[in-house]
Enzyme design. Structure first.
Site, PDB file in Angstrom:
ATOM      1  N   GLY A 106      28.113  32.171  19.116  1.00  0.00           N
ATOM      2  CA  GLY A 106      27.461  30.547  19.139  1.00  0.00           C
ATOM      3  C   GLY A 106      26.239  30.329  18.620  1.00  0.00           C
ATOM      4  O   GLY A 106      25.432  29.815  19.008  1.00  0.00           O
ATOM      5  N   ALA A 107      26.203  30.979  17.278  1.00  0.00           N
ATOM      6  CA  ALA A 107      24.891  30.719  16.715  1.00  0.00           C
ATOM      7  C   ALA A 107      24.713  29.580  15.742  1.00  0.00           C
ATOM      8  O   ALA A 107      23.530  29.493  14.823  1.00  0.00           O
ATOM      9  CB  ALA A 107      24.561  32.125  16.069  1.00  0.00           C
ATOM     10  N   ARG A 156      24.073  26.638  16.222  1.00  0.00           N
ATOM     11  CA  ARG A 156      23.184  25.576  16.778  1.00  0.00           C
ATOM     12  C   ARG A 156      22.419  25.694  18.149  1.00  0.00           C
ATOM     13  O   ARG A 156      22.587  26.735  18.585  1.00  0.00           O
ATOM     14  CB  ARG A 156      23.795  24.191  16.717  1.00  0.00           C
ATOM     15  CG  ARG A 156      25.123  24.053  17.678  1.00  0.00           C
ATOM     16  CD  ARG A 156      25.892  22.944  17.580  1.00  0.00           C
ATOM     17  NE  ARG A 156      27.258  23.198  17.703  1.00  0.00           N
ATOM     18  CZ  ARG A 156      27.891  22.594  18.828  1.00  0.00           C
ATOM     19  NH1 ARG A 156      27.038  21.995  19.740  1.00  0.00           N
ATOM     20  NH2 ARG A 156      29.008  23.054  19.251  1.00  0.00           N
ATOM     21  N   ASP A 168      36.487  32.588  17.922  1.00  0.00           N
ATOM     22  CA  ASP A 168      36.873  31.979  19.071  1.00  0.00           C
ATOM     23  C   ASP A 168      37.020  32.943  20.564  1.00  0.00           C
ATOM     24  O   ASP A 168      37.697  33.622  20.402  1.00  0.00           O
ATOM     25  CB  ASP A 168      38.297  31.362  18.974  1.00  0.00           C
ATOM     26  CG  ASP A 168      38.452  30.379  20.138  1.00  0.00           C
ATOM     27  OD1 ASP A 168      37.747  30.398  21.110  1.00  0.00           O
ATOM     28  OD2 ASP A 168      39.813  29.773  20.198  1.00  0.00           O
ATOM     29  N   VAL A 169      35.947  32.874  20.922  1.00  0.00           N
ATOM     30  CA  VAL A 169      35.890  33.778  22.180  1.00  0.00           C
ATOM     31  C   VAL A 169      36.812  33.731  23.179  1.00  0.00           C
ATOM     32  O   VAL A 169      37.193  34.526  24.053  1.00  0.00           O
ATOM     33  CB  VAL A 169      34.319  33.734  22.899  1.00  0.00           C
ATOM     34  CG1 VAL A 169      33.431  34.235  22.089  1.00  0.00           C
ATOM     35  CG2 VAL A 169      34.197  32.342  23.566  1.00  0.00           C
ATOM     36  N   SER A 173      23.132  29.850  33.342  1.00  0.00           N
ATOM     37  CA  SER A 173      22.113  28.715  33.341  1.00  0.00           C
ATOM     38  C   SER A 173      22.154  28.346  34.670  1.00  0.00           C
ATOM     39  O   SER A 173      22.683  28.931  36.081  1.00  0.00           O
ATOM     40  CB  SER A 173      23.584  27.499  33.178  1.00  0.00           C
ATOM     41  OG  SER A 173      23.086  26.413  33.662  1.00  0.00           O
ATOM     42  N   TYR A 184      32.063  24.712  34.941  1.00  0.00           N
ATOM     43  CA  TYR A 184      30.780  25.311  34.238  1.00  0.00           C
ATOM     44  C   TYR A 184      29.866  26.228  34.931  1.00  0.00           C
ATOM     45  O   TYR A 184      29.702  27.157  34.771  1.00  0.00           O
ATOM     46  CB  TYR A 184      29.962  24.013  33.763  1.00  0.00           C
ATOM     47  CG  TYR A 184      29.017  24.239  32.728  1.00  0.00           C
ATOM     48  CD1 TYR A 184      29.135  24.963  31.458  1.00  0.00           C
ATOM     49  CD2 TYR A 184      27.458  24.791  33.191  1.00  0.00           C
ATOM     50  CE1 TYR A 184      27.909  25.414  30.759  1.00  0.00           C
ATOM     51  CE2 TYR A 184      26.558  24.832  32.391  1.00  0.00           C
ATOM     52  CZ  TYR A 184      26.704  25.230  30.980  1.00  0.00           C
ATOM     53  OH  TYR A 184      25.526  25.927  30.330  1.00  0.00           O
ATOM     54  N   ALA A 239      31.760  29.254  35.990  1.00  0.00           N
ATOM     55  CA  ALA A 239      31.694  30.542  35.010  1.00  0.00           C
ATOM     56  C   ALA A 239      30.447  31.022  35.056  1.00  0.00           C
ATOM     57  O   ALA A 239      30.243  32.312  34.562  1.00  0.00           O
ATOM     58  CB  ALA A 239      32.101  29.557  33.600  1.00  0.00           C
ATOM     59  N   LYS A 240      29.326  30.318  35.066  1.00  0.00           N
ATOM     60  CA  LYS A 240      27.698  30.679  34.876  1.00  0.00           C
ATOM     61  C   LYS A 240      27.380  31.477  36.051  1.00  0.00           C
ATOM     62  O   LYS A 240      26.709  32.205  35.938  1.00  0.00           O
ATOM     63  CB  LYS A 240      26.825  29.440  34.549  1.00  0.00           C
ATOM     64  CG  LYS A 240      27.107  28.853  33.550  1.00  0.00           C
ATOM     65  CD  LYS A 240      26.964  29.658  32.136  1.00  0.00           C
ATOM     66  CE  LYS A 240      27.106  28.961  30.638  1.00  0.00           C
ATOM     67  NZ  LYS A 240      26.758  29.826  29.819  1.00  0.00           N
TER      68      LYS A 240
END
Ligand code: NAP
Length: 254
Positions: free
Chosen positions: A18-19, A21, A68-69, A147, A160, A163-164
């Site tokens: 995911g590089a 942005r 695509d992970v 996060s 989210y 997952a984090k």
């Protein structure tokens, strides 16, 4: 007199998912500036090309690739390709993630599973594919981008934040598995960082966030990149299974 802190990544190959942005772009810039050859990923071919062009503009070695992970075949294809093009990474930064926010009452199966697939299973997949290479490398490094909401929870983000938070358990367990091979596995938990992800928040939510941040501002992607490049460096060789919060004091829970 001792030497200066060794933050050099000379001779290392670093994979950053995911590089294109935001935080991922800042991390790849920083790792490249510290000497690494960076493999940056994007979900689309144009994104991968743009990453390659960005590295070339900075005269940094490395390239962009499509990934695509959430798709096991895509992860497998990436590792096959980079093994023959560049070599396997000795640093892996699991940064790619998505959000599909909604209150639990309204959350769809699709919103739940797509976020778990990309943000948690994606990290499992990429880390597993990288492990053999990391164990062969001297001082392999995995840095997982979690996060603050994985630590504190956040209304409207059960998918989210689950997952984090899961990522923190993955980080500690994997750190125990691979420590004897000199591979460290750590997490960085950003607070609210000024990127596309936070620009999507409404003004009232942003205001509420700022009220809770002792440093009284959003963080910059570069500030997360600094924490990641430290954990990836020789200077962090005795740190593993740790979560480094970069949140302006938003959560000091430890
Ligand atoms: P962002 O601007 O939304 O960028 C997300 C990146 O992930 C993009 O490069 C995107 O690629 C990639 N991506 C999305 N889905 C993917 C998939 N299925 N497979 C591979 N790559 C995928 O995010 P950000 O704000 O920079 O956040 C980066 C990381 O920091 C994430 O892990 C996020 O959860 C975490 N974080 C962010 C904040 C914040 O305040 N921004 C706070 C805490 C944690 P494309 O461009 O090709 O779509």
């Amino acid at each position: 007199m001792r030497n200066a802190t060794n933050l050099s990544l000379d001779g290392r190959v670093a994979l950053v998912t995911g590089a294109t942005r935001g935080i991922g772009a800042a991390i790849s810039d920083r790792l490249a500036a510290n000497g690494a050859c960076v493999i940056g990923t994007a979900t689309r071919a144009e994104g991968a090309e743009a990453i390659g062009a960005r590295l070339a503009d900075a005269a940094a070695p490395g390239a962009g690739y499509q990934l695509d992970v959430a798709d096991p075949a895509s992860v497998e294809a990436l590792f096959k390709q980079i093994k023959s093009d560049i070599g396997l990474p000795s640093i892996v930064v699991n940064n790619a993630a998505v959000t599909h926010d909604d209150l639990a009452m309204r959350m769809s199966e699709e919103d739940w599973s797509s976020v778990i697939e990309a943000n948690l299973s994606g990290v499992y997949r990429v880390s597993k594919a990288a492990l053999r290479g990391l164990m062969k490398a001297e001082n392999g490094r995995i840095v997982n981008i979690s996060s603050v909401v994985g630590q504190t929870g956040n209304a409207g983000q059960i998918n989210y934040s689950a997952a984090k938070a899961g990522l923190l358990g993955l980080t500690r367990s994997l750190a125990r598995e691979v420590g004897s091979r000199a591979v460290t596995v750590n997490a960085v938990a950003p607070g609210f960082i000024d990127t596309d992800m936070t620009q999507a928040l409404d003004a009232a939510t942003r205001e509420r966030m700022l009220d809770q941040i002792p440093l009284d501002r959003l963080g910059a992607a570069d500030e997360v990149a600094d924490a990641v490049s430290f954990l990836a460096s020789p200077a962090a060789g005795y740190i593993t299974g740790e979560t480094l919060s970069v949140n302006g004091g938003l959560d000091m829970g430890g």
